[in-house]
Design a protein around this motif. Structure first.
Motif: not given
Length: 345
Positions: A11-23, A259-271
């Protein structure tokens, strides 16, 4: 009793990495046996190692000694980096509070630990690669000169699930353009329109992983674009009253993330993480792929995926995803309560 799937997270411990790790740490069907950190992506290395070690306090005594592997500080090729404001947010773990400081984390040098682990491991392991290819690319490059390690990696790694890359419109319809420029906002420092960030950070590391001979499922932008990170998901997450869900809610509330919710953020790493146990969340197609290594500043195609039926490695690529099913699976696991979760240290 069902055997748990053993997973090493890189991991590079970005916001979506936290989502993936916690899951994955929360998932009773998963046994996270180590977390390797790279300093080549969102977080700086020392901050990332500390952040992951302290993240483990969310999961009680059982998790505190999970090995945290101190990986690469620089990519194997080029010097592409996230802009400073992205790295600063990652270093600060997005102002989300950990329950405490891990009192005695088990921190190891990544290449030594991975070498020793695979040389003595006889059980199948899944690698979740969500921080670029530098750490495992380095390992596979070392194995090219070490037949015993090469054999152990091929027998010991059941699969690599990697979030990265995109199949361009020239190769599939509908295709997916890169996400370098769209995610930079006002920080446009690169003009590469065809690459995805995880592979853009280290094209050579990714190519070494592709060519390793280990079965790989690539969770590409083609699939993650189908699962935008929207406000409905955030609202459901906010309603879950567990320490793990509250931590992720705080990560997503960080101003740059919100600011990225609903605009440019996706479910990258948790997917990518969700597909380890539920591969049916995505539809896949096999391509023979190379990672472009050539840098041309006037028309930068570096880190793009080249479909090459003669020289490319056979990679299973996720080209679409079921958004509702992904949300349901992720939130199902986040609603679980762990028996020995720490609320404080």
């Amino acid at each position: 009793m069902k055997q748990r799937t053993k997973v090493i997270i890189d991991t590079d411990v970005d916001f979506d990495d936290y989502m993936a790790m916690v899951y994955l740490m929360q998932n009773p069907d998963i046994d996270v046996i180590a977390i390797a950190v790279t300093g080549c992506g969102a977080v700086h290395l020392s901050k990332g190692v500390d952040n992951v070690a302290n993240l483990l306090t969310l999961f009680g005594e059982r998790a505190l000694k999970t090995p945290v592997l101190r990986g690469a500080q620089a990519p194997l090729s080029f010097s592409n980096v996230f802009p400073a404001d992205v790295r600063n947010g990652a270093d600060l773990h997005y102002a989300a509070a950990f329950p405490g400081v891990n009192p005695s984390p088990a921190i190891y040098e990544a290449q030594s630990w991975l070498h020793d682990f695979f040389m003595h491991n006889d059980e199948p392991v899944t690698v979740l690669s969500i921080g670029g290819g530098t750490n495992f690319g380095t390992l596979f490059r070392s194995a090219q000169q070490n037949p015993a390690l090469q054999a152990k990696l091929l027998s010991g790694i059941q699969q690599i699930v990697m979030m990265g890359g995109n199949i361009l419109p020239r190769d599939i319809s509908p295709g997916a353009e890169g996400n370098i420029v769209p995610t930079l906002g006002n920080n446009v420092i690169y003009r590469n329109t065809v690459a995805e960030w995880n592979i853009f950070i280290d094209p050579l590391g990714a190519q070494l992983m592709f060519a390793s001979g280990v079965p790989m499922r690539l969770i590409a932008l083609n699939a993650t674009n189908d699962v935008p990170l929207d406000q409905d998901f955030v609202n459901q997450l906010n309603d879950i009253n567990t320490p793990q869900a509250k931590f992720l809610s705080a990560v997503l509330a960080y101003p740059e993330n919100a600011a990225g919710i609903g605009t440019y953020l996706s479910f990258w790493d948790p997917l990518a993480a969700c597909t380890i146990q539920v591969p049916s969340l995505v539809s896949t197609q096999t391509f023979r792929l190379l990672v472009c290594q050539e840098l041309n500043e006037e028309d930068d195609q570096s880190a793009s995926l080249i479909v090459d039926n003669e020289r490319g490695a056979a990679i299973e690529v996720a080209i679409s995803a079921d958004k509702n099913a992904v949300y349901t699976e992720f939130l199902r696991v986040l609603r679980l309560r762990l028996p020995d979760t720490c609320s404080s240290q």
